[in-house]
Design a protein around this motif. Structure first.
Motif, PDB file in Angstrom:
ATOM      1  N   PRO A 193       0.204   1.422  -4.894  1.00 48.94           N
ATOM      2  CA  PRO A 193       1.222   0.242  -4.602  1.00 48.94           C
ATOM      3  C   PRO A 193       2.370  -0.052  -5.414  1.00 48.94           C
ATOM      4  CG  PRO A 193      -1.003  -0.636  -5.526  1.00 48.94           C
ATOM      5  CD  PRO A 193      -0.863   0.947  -5.332  1.00 48.94           C
ATOM      6  N   TRP A 208      -3.249  -2.726  -2.349  1.00 46.94           N
ATOM      7  CA  TRP A 208      -4.060  -2.727  -1.238  1.00 46.94           C
ATOM      8  C   TRP A 208      -4.928  -1.270  -1.376  1.00 46.94           C
ATOM      9  CZ3 TRP A 208      -1.602  -3.579   4.093  1.00 46.94           C
ATOM     10  CH2 TRP A 208      -2.320  -3.511   5.328  1.00 46.94           C
ATOM     11  N   HIS A 209      -4.023  -0.213  -1.398  1.00 45.55           N
ATOM     12  CA  HIS A 209      -4.672   1.142  -1.550  1.00 45.55           C
ATOM     13  C   HIS A 209      -3.720   2.061  -2.050  1.00 45.55           C
ATOM     14  CE1 HIS A 209      -3.582   2.542   2.690  1.00 45.55           C
ATOM     15  NE2 HIS A 209      -3.952   1.742   3.084  1.00 45.55           N
ATOM     16  N   ARG A 222       0.757  -1.194   0.069  1.00 42.20           N
ATOM     17  CA  ARG A 222      -0.027   0.076   0.036  1.00 42.20           C
ATOM     18  C   ARG A 222       0.777   1.240  -0.033  1.00 42.20           C
ATOM     19  NH1 ARG A 222       0.297   1.969   5.173  1.00 42.20           N
ATOM     20  NH2 ARG A 222       0.421   0.344   7.090  1.00 42.20           N
TER      21      ARG A 222
END
Length: 370
Positions: free
Chosen positions: A265, A261-262, A233
């Motif tokens: 990445p 993930w957010h 992330r």
């Protein structure tokens, strides 16, 4: 006159002897002080005594509370250190080196209640300090993964510190096995072994994995399902997760290298050896975004078990999130791959040199345990 000269000579001789004695005493005192100072920077854990290990960590945190503290060694003999259901044993100190006697012989294990599973609840160790170091041990989170239904997050190391080094550390779990929490952290793992099923190498920061063995376990108890190795992330660093000369061993389930993930990445797989290349899913990276469609996922120089280059010439993956689409070429050119160097990623930190220095000192200290 002769008697006076004789007495003078004797007096000079006596003074010389006194001076030599003083020098000898001073030398002995200096050596004693050096040895005593060294001893104060070393804590030896009682074999197979989990409480002794916890006490050693607590003492080290106290002694090395200052970020400028000199290196302190915790020596851990071969043995089984069962922490029971205790989680999140904290390393709040800095520049602490936990040295096991051997990777397979020094085993530190906890077993959280599966009903309390969680990425921030279950870790064997929670690192909060800087420049801490782990060597020659196995860390096992024995959370009952297959009884946890949708999620079974059992962490071995949750790292909220920076400049952590793991050298010859085996990490055994299933989901979220290794978790680098801090956004701007730098970490270095060399010759480690990491087991898991889904997102078992996850988190933020710039993390370099050198010659690590990555083992994908069964996603479900019957072997069905798909594994995902990494879930970065990255948000505030330039490189993210870099896997260099690592080996992937697959047990049963198929797998992807990584998924986002957010935020943005980043993840690169360089010169990876796949022992079961047929188990790698077609897209090689999971194109379903969890909370992002942005992905800087790369691959170069992938090999099979016989050393043959099996890297695709091109692998464009269209990452998706809701209605968004983001096509990305995931195969690096030789020129792009050449940018990934240890000195390039860590411009102001030399972890490989620290490993060499620490190994030399640890070898001397560990003779006490023989």
């Amino acid at each position: 006159m002769k008697k006076i000269c004789c007495y003078a000579k004797k007096e000079l001789s006596l003074q010389s002897k006194l001076i030599e004695m003083k020098r000898s005493i001073l030398l002995i005192v200096c050596v004693w002080m050096a040895l005593t100072g060294s001893a104060q920077r070393t804590i030896v854990v009682e074999k197979s005594n989990a409480q002794s290990l916890l006490d050693a960590v607590s003492k080290a945190n106290e002694l090395n509370a200052d970020s400028l503290s000199e290196r302190l060694y915790i020596l851990i003999p071969n043995g089984y250190y069962d922490l029971g259901d205790k989680v999140l044993t904290q390393l709040t100190g800095h520049n602490i080196a936990l040295i096991g006697q051997s990777t397979n012989g020094t085993i530190i294990r906890n077993c959280p209640d599966f009903r309390n599973e969680g990425i921030s609840k279950t870790a064997v160790f929670l690192n909060l300090g800087s420049d801490n170091y782990f060597q020659d041990m196995t860390l096992k989170d024995a959370l009952d993964y297959y009884s946890c239904n949708a999620a079974g997050r059992g962490v071995t190391i949750q790292d909220k510190g920076t400049r952590t080094i793991l050298n010859r550390v085996c990490m055994l779990s299933y989901q979220d096995t290794y978790y680098s929490w801090a956004e701007t952290a730098q970490h270095y793992l060399v010759d480690c072994e990491i087991h898991g099923t889904v997102d078992f190498i996850c988190g933020a920061g710039d993390v370099w994995f050198e010659r690590c063995r990555i083992v994908t376990e069964k996603r479900t108890i019957d072997g069905k399902g798909r594994n995902v190795i990494a879930a970065p992330r990255t948000s505030q660093t330039d490189w993210g997760f870099v896997f260099n000369h690592c080996t992937i061993e697959n047990i049963v389930s198929t797998f992807d290298y990584a998924r986002g993930w957010h935020t943005h990445p980043r993840c690169a797989w360089l010169y990876t050896t796949l022992l079961s290349p047929e188990k790698l899913n077609k897209t090689r990276f999971d194109y379903h975004g969890m909370r992002t469609v942005q992905n800087d996922f790369k691959e170069y120089g992938t090999l099979d078990a016989q050393g043959n280059d099996i890297t695709p010439k091109s692998n464009v993956v269209t990452f998706e999130l809701n209605e968004e689409r983001n096509p990305v070429e995931t195969i690096l050119t030789a020129e792009e791959a050449a940018r990934f160097t240890l000195d390039g990623v860590f411009t102001d930190w030399k972890p490989a040199d620290i490993v060499k220095q620490t190994e030399r000192q640890a070898k001397k200290l560990m003779k006490r345990l023989k």
